[in-house]
Design a protein around this motif. Sequence first.
Motif, short mmCIF file in Angstrom:
data_model
loop_
_atom_site.label_atom_id
_atom_site.label_comp_id
_atom_site.label_asym_id
_atom_site.label_seq_id
_atom_site.Cartn_x
_atom_site.Cartn_y
_atom_site.Cartn_z
N CYS A 129 0.86 -1.19 0.00
CA CYS A 129 0.00 0.00 0.00
C CYS A 129 0.89 1.24 0.00
CB CYS A 129 -0.91 -0.04 1.23
SG CYS A 129 -1.75 1.51 1.59
N ASP A 150 -4.22 -7.28 7.25
CA ASP A 150 -4.52 -8.57 6.62
C ASP A 150 -4.12 -9.77 7.48
OD1 ASP A 150 -5.71 -7.43 4.35
OD2 ASP A 150 -3.73 -7.06 3.47
N ARG A 167 -9.15 -6.54 9.32
CA ARG A 167 -9.45 -6.40 7.89
C ARG A 167 -10.86 -5.88 7.69
NH1 ARG A 167 -9.30 -11.58 5.63
NH2 ARG A 167 -7.31 -11.61 6.64
N TYR A 210 -10.79 -2.01 9.21
CA TYR A 210 -9.93 -1.00 8.61
C TYR A 210 -9.58 -1.24 7.15
CZ TYR A 210 -9.02 -0.26 13.61
OH TYR A 210 -9.15 -0.04 14.95
N GLY A 211 -9.89 -2.41 6.62
CA GLY A 211 -9.36 -2.85 5.34
C GLY A 211 -9.52 -1.91 4.17
N ASP A 212 -10.65 -1.24 4.06
CA ASP A 212 -10.85 -0.36 2.91
C ASP A 212 -10.48 1.09 3.20
OD1 ASP A 212 -12.98 0.02 4.61
OD2 ASP A 212 -14.50 0.05 3.04
N ARG A 213 -9.90 1.36 4.38
CA ARG A 213 -9.53 2.73 4.73
C ARG A 213 -8.05 2.88 5.06
NH1 ARG A 213 -12.07 4.38 9.58
NH2 ARG A 213 -12.32 2.21 10.16
N TRP A 271 -6.13 7.39 5.69
CA TRP A 271 -5.62 7.73 4.36
C TRP A 271 -4.41 8.63 4.38
CZ3 TRP A 271 -11.12 8.61 2.14
CH2 TRP A 271 -11.71 7.37 1.86
#
Length: 78
Positions: A13, A40, A46, A49-52, A66
Amino acid sequence: MAHEVTVMSRVGCHLCEVAEADVARICGELAVPWKTEDVDTDPEWRAEYGDRVPVILVDGAEHGYWRVEEDRLRKALA
């Protein structure tokens, strides 16, 4: 009061790498311990927080995600 910062991140990331560098610099200047955790490695992380990612935690509480807001983080650690 002693603080601790955690960067919830993931391998590969780019934003996480930038956030980790910012947190390392800021925490280094303020002598505040910090660490990273890979979202992960834990299904609950996951899901939470996984999509942020990256998510910045201060003393276990979500502070932001972010991007590191330097002035705000410094104020939280003062």
